[in-house]
Design a protein around this motif. Structure first.
Motif, PDB file in Angstrom:
ATOM      1  N   GLY A 119      20.979  14.473  -2.520  1.00  0.00           N
ATOM      2  CA  GLY A 119      20.488  14.892  -1.202  1.00  0.00           C
ATOM      3  C   GLY A 119      19.453  13.908  -0.669  1.00  0.00           C
ATOM      4  O   GLY A 119      19.491  13.501   0.496  1.00  0.00           O
ATOM      5  N   LYS A 120      18.543  13.513  -1.532  1.00  0.00           N
ATOM      6  CA  LYS A 120      17.470  12.600  -1.129  1.00  0.00           C
ATOM      7  C   LYS A 120      18.051  11.240  -0.736  1.00  0.00           C
ATOM      8  O   LYS A 120      17.664  10.644   0.273  1.00  0.00           O
ATOM      9  CB  LYS A 120      16.492  12.456  -2.296  1.00  0.00           C
ATOM     10  N   LEU A 121      19.018  10.792  -1.547  1.00  0.00           N
ATOM     11  CA  LEU A 121      19.657   9.501  -1.249  1.00  0.00           C
ATOM     12  C   LEU A 121      20.330   9.541   0.114  1.00  0.00           C
ATOM     13  O   LEU A 121      20.237   8.596   0.911  1.00  0.00           O
ATOM     14  CB  LEU A 121      20.729   9.212  -2.307  1.00  0.00           C
ATOM     15  N   GLY A 122      20.993  10.664   0.391  1.00  0.00           N
ATOM     16  CA  GLY A 122      21.666  10.832   1.682  1.00  0.00           C
ATOM     17  C   GLY A 122      20.679  10.738   2.828  1.00  0.00           C
ATOM     18  O   GLY A 122      20.965  10.130   3.863  1.00  0.00           O
ATOM     19  N   SER A 123      19.485  11.313   2.613  1.00  0.00           N
ATOM     20  CA  SER A 123      18.499  11.317   3.704  1.00  0.00           C
ATOM     21  C   SER A 123      17.966   9.916   3.992  1.00  0.00           C
ATOM     22  O   SER A 123      17.395   9.668   5.047  1.00  0.00           O
ATOM     23  CB  SER A 123      17.341  12.269   3.366  1.00  0.00           C
ATOM     24  N   LEU A 124      18.151   8.993   3.049  1.00  0.00           N
ATOM     25  CA  LEU A 124      17.643   7.626   3.268  1.00  0.00           C
ATOM     26  C   LEU A 124      18.638   6.751   4.034  1.00  0.00           C
ATOM     27  O   LEU A 124      18.275   5.719   4.592  1.00  0.00           O
ATOM     28  CB  LEU A 124      17.325   6.954   1.925  1.00  0.00           C
ATOM     29  N   LYS A 125      19.883   7.172   4.068  1.00  0.00           N
ATOM     30  CA  LYS A 125      20.913   6.353   4.710  1.00  0.00           C
ATOM     31  C   LYS A 125      20.580   6.057   6.178  1.00  0.00           C
ATOM     32  O   LYS A 125      20.588   4.886   6.587  1.00  0.00           O
ATOM     33  CB  LYS A 125      22.278   7.042   4.572  1.00  0.00           C
ATOM     34  N   PRO A 126      20.255   7.113   6.974  1.00  0.00           N
ATOM     35  CA  PRO A 126      19.919   6.804   8.379  1.00  0.00           C
ATOM     36  C   PRO A 126      18.677   5.921   8.520  1.00  0.00           C
ATOM     37  O   PRO A 126      18.610   5.099   9.437  1.00  0.00           O
ATOM     38  CB  PRO A 126      19.675   8.177   9.007  1.00  0.00           C
TER      39      PRO A 126
ATOM     40  N   GLU B 167       0.849  -1.202   0.000  1.00  0.00           N
ATOM     41  CA  GLU B 167       0.000   0.000   0.000  1.00  0.00           C
ATOM     42  C   GLU B 167       0.876   1.239   0.000  1.00  0.00           C
ATOM     43  O   GLU B 167       1.931   1.251   0.630  1.00  0.00           O
ATOM     44  CB  GLU B 167      -0.857   0.019   1.274  1.00  0.00           C
ATOM     45  N   PRO B 168       0.405   2.304  -0.686  1.00  0.00           N
ATOM     46  CA  PRO B 168       1.232   3.510  -0.726  1.00  0.00           C
ATOM     47  C   PRO B 168       1.236   4.269   0.605  1.00  0.00           C
ATOM     48  O   PRO B 168       0.249   4.232   1.337  1.00  0.00           O
ATOM     49  CB  PRO B 168       0.553   4.366  -1.807  1.00  0.00           C
ATOM     50  N   THR B 169       2.332   4.936   0.892  1.00  0.00           N
ATOM     51  CA  THR B 169       2.375   5.847   2.042  1.00  0.00           C
ATOM     52  C   THR B 169       3.141   7.103   1.636  1.00  0.00           C
ATOM     53  O   THR B 169       4.078   7.038   0.846  1.00  0.00           O
ATOM     54  CB  THR B 169       3.031   5.210   3.285  1.00  0.00           C
ATOM     55  N   ALA B 170       2.712   8.236   2.202  1.00  0.00           N
ATOM     56  CA  ALA B 170       3.388   9.498   1.877  1.00  0.00           C
ATOM     57  C   ALA B 170       4.661   9.665   2.707  1.00  0.00           C
ATOM     58  O   ALA B 170       5.456  10.562   2.448  1.00  0.00           O
ATOM     59  CB  ALA B 170       2.437  10.653   2.137  1.00  0.00           C
ATOM     60  N   ARG B 171       4.850   8.786   3.723  1.00  0.00           N
ATOM     61  CA  ARG B 171       5.994   8.956   4.629  1.00  0.00           C
ATOM     62  C   ARG B 171       7.043   7.880   4.411  1.00  0.00           C
ATOM     63  O   ARG B 171       6.790   6.710   4.688  1.00  0.00           O
ATOM     64  CB  ARG B 171       5.508   8.891   6.076  1.00  0.00           C
ATOM     65  N   PRO B 172       8.237   8.283   3.931  1.00  0.00           N
ATOM     66  CA  PRO B 172       9.279   7.270   3.702  1.00  0.00           C
ATOM     67  C   PRO B 172       9.619   6.484   4.967  1.00  0.00           C
ATOM     68  O   PRO B 172       9.942   5.290   4.899  1.00  0.00           O
ATOM     69  CB  PRO B 172      10.489   8.079   3.216  1.00  0.00           C
ATOM     70  N   GLU B 173       9.503   7.145   6.145  1.00  0.00           N
ATOM     71  CA  GLU B 173       9.833   6.449   7.405  1.00  0.00           C
ATOM     72  C   GLU B 173       8.934   5.244   7.614  1.00  0.00           C
ATOM     73  O   GLU B 173       9.339   4.248   8.237  1.00  0.00           O
ATOM     74  CB  GLU B 173       9.674   7.361   8.633  1.00  0.00           C
ATOM     75  N   ASP B 174       7.689   5.321   7.131  1.00  0.00           N
ATOM     76  CA  ASP B 174       6.737   4.232   7.354  1.00  0.00           C
ATOM     77  C   ASP B 174       6.802   3.152   6.281  1.00  0.00           C
ATOM     78  O   ASP B 174       6.095   2.149   6.368  1.00  0.00           O
ATOM     79  CB  ASP B 174       5.291   4.776   7.359  1.00  0.00           C
ATOM     80  N   ALA B 175       7.622   3.378   5.250  1.00  0.00           N
ATOM     81  CA  ALA B 175       7.576   2.474   4.101  1.00  0.00           C
ATOM     82  C   ALA B 175       8.516   1.284   4.260  1.00  0.00           C
ATOM     83  O   ALA B 175       9.605   1.414   4.821  1.00  0.00           O
ATOM     84  CB  ALA B 175       7.948   3.243   2.840  1.00  0.00           C
ATOM     85  N   ASP B 176       8.071   0.126   3.762  1.00  0.00           N
ATOM     86  CA  ASP B 176       8.942  -1.050   3.690  1.00  0.00           C
ATOM     87  C   ASP B 176       9.793  -0.992   2.425  1.00  0.00           C
ATOM     88  O   ASP B 176      10.878  -1.536   2.374  1.00  0.00           O
ATOM     89  CB  ASP B 176       8.093  -2.325   3.674  1.00  0.00           C
ATOM     90  N   VAL B 177       9.232  -0.349   1.394  1.00  0.00           N
ATOM     91  CA  VAL B 177       9.963  -0.198   0.136  1.00  0.00           C
ATOM     92  C   VAL B 177       9.956   1.279  -0.251  1.00  0.00           C
ATOM     93  O   VAL B 177       8.899   1.914  -0.287  1.00  0.00           O
ATOM     94  CB  VAL B 177       9.278  -0.999  -1.004  1.00  0.00           C
TER      95      VAL B 177
END
Ligand code: SAM
Length: 453
Positions: free
Chosen positions: A60-67, A32-42
């Protein structure tokens, strides 16, 4: 609880179409879609590198996904699009070790393969065999690259994008796209028609056929069927109300295509055909293959054959060596031709391109900004004047949804119109009277519903 996905997209309409395609696959896999990357499995990042500024946003976006990945190593991070290119390089993989899957532009298969392979390991139980087999079958079909017409995810859009030419084989000296999207490949006509039929069955009313050089549709198989044939075939689809296509190259926008626009009522009078620069020497160094005079003739010809056509262009300012006089040539073109829209960009040297390798990026950034601003001001004034001429006129708009508390739709010429109305107008074709006009949008008063029955 079902698993969730988040897709972040920047860049062209092709990317938007590709992201919808990936979303449709993920829906089929039960996500299911989510607007929040923190909540996403993918998490899927669908990327653009046409200018350095876009590439910077991706990094920049890629960097924000590292943590996020560090906190939850089970999260699947997928990188898609032109930042990846047709063949992901080991260098890229080494630079971003927190990325799990690399997906070339327009290819959902690597992610689906990754997720279904996971599923197979995790669900090695008899009762799941059938489900798993179905997924493998889906994945198998996907590797043929032609099956795109899956259910749309979420609310069915009123207007959808349909890629008809992948890649680009035209070698404009500034452009990175051919390196990242591979060579030009047209989709079989039946395949496009089947996808549009499927979209219409789901409620879509307008399609925009996409290609980097859309008017070269069919050239890779010798010319027929061509874009005109495809427009005719798509036009025959019952329940489809509107058709657009973009982006055209001046050298391939032939009379067969213009006749189709003029004669087929569902094909909208809206042509996107970039000039890029208003100086012959600059055009030559861009290797565009036409002169400024050719472009003037083309615009005149379009206006003769399709008198109500809106013509949009793209322009790059500050190409290497562009003098003030040459820039003023571009200014003159916009002032004289009074086109309906101009997508303006400041030149940005891109890796491996001819201009980046052999031409010095010698127009200072400040100067590029100044030239950009001058064209923007000029074009804004032209658009304001052209739009104000519409006040009091009645136009048809296809309402796509709500924005800023109003209904929003587009005219045949692709102008945005806002309308206030109590009823649900989404997906309706309505006649409105224009009551206000600015350079970028109009406001209309509802007159009547003219939707085909
Ligand atoms: N392929 C189409 C064409 O060039 O006619 C249009 C699609 S292209 C990817 C989108 C626009 O990005 C181009 O029309 C051009 O104006 C702009 N663009 C491409 N490369 C650029 C660069 N290196 N610097 C600045 N703008 C660029």
């Amino acid at each position: 609880m079902s698993k969730k996905y988040h897709i972040w997209t920047i860049g062209c309409q092709m990317n938007v179409a590709d992201s919808n395609h990936v979303a449709a696959h993920l829906d089929q896999l039960g996500y299911e879609p989510t607007a929040r990357p923190e909540d996403a499995d993918v998490i899927v990042l669908n990327t653009c590198v046409v200018r350095q500024s876009a590439e910077n946003k991706v990094i920049g976006k890629l960097g924000s996904l590292k943590p996020l990945k560090q906190r939850d190593p089970n999260k699947v991070i997928a990188l898609m699009g032109c930042f990846v290119g047709v063949k992901p390089s080991p260098k890229l993989q080494a630079a971003f070790p927190w990325v799990d899957v690399f997906m070339p532009p327009s290819e959902a298969a690597p992610l689906v393969n990754y997720l279904t392979a996971d599923t197979i390991n995790a669900t090695d139980r008899a009762e799941d065999v059938r489900r798993v087999a179905e997924r493998w079958e889906l994945q198998d079909r996907m590797t043929t690259q032609s099956i795109r017409h899956l259910s749309l995810h979420g609310e069915t859009p009123v207007a959808a994008h349909v890629p008809i030419v992948y890649g680009c084989s035209f070698a404009c000296t500034y452009c990175i796209i051919p390196f990242r999207r591979g060579k030009e490949r047209s989709r079989p006509l039946d395949d496009v028609v089947a996808e549009v039929r499927d979209l219409v069955a789901q409620g879509v009313r307008e399609v925009t056929l996409l290609g980097q050089i859309v008017d070269r549709y069919g050239y890779d198989w010798g010319g027929h069927p061509d874009l005109a044939d495809l427009l005719h075939a798509v036009h025959d689809i019952d329940g489809l109300w509107r058709i657009r296509f973009l982006t055209s190259h001046p050298n391939f926008l032939d009379d067969r295509i213009l006749d189709a626009v003029a004669e087929l009522p569902k094909v909208m009078p809206h042509i996107e055909v970039p000039i890029q620069a208003g100086d012959d020497e600059v055009l030559e160094r861009m290797r565009r293959g036409y002169t400024v005079a050719d472009y003037y003739r083309l615009v005149e010809h379009i206006r003769q054959r399709v008198p109500d056509a809106a013509i949009h262009t793209d322009i790059i300012v500050g190409f290497p060596g562009e003098t003030e006089e040459q820039f003023m040539g571009t200014y003159r073109v916009l002032a004289e031709l009074r086109l309906d829209k101009a997508h303006l960009a400041r030149y940005s040297p891109r890796p491996n391109t001819v201009s980046a390798r052999f031409m010095e990026d010698d127009v200072p950034d400040e100067e590029k900004r100044r030239r950009h601003r001058l064209l923007e001001e000029l074009q804004e004034q032209i658009q304001r004047e052209k739009n104000q001429a519409l006040v009091g006129e009645r136009v048809e708009i296809l309402v796509e949804g709500r924005r800023k508390g109003k209904w929003e739709g587009r005219t045949p010429q692709n102008k945005i119109v806002f309308v206030e109305h109590e009823d649900d107008l989404r997906g309706r074709l309505i006649e409105v009277e224009i009551v206000w006009a600015g350079p970028y949008s109009l406001q209309g008063r509802f007159v009547r519903d003219v939707s085909p029955q």
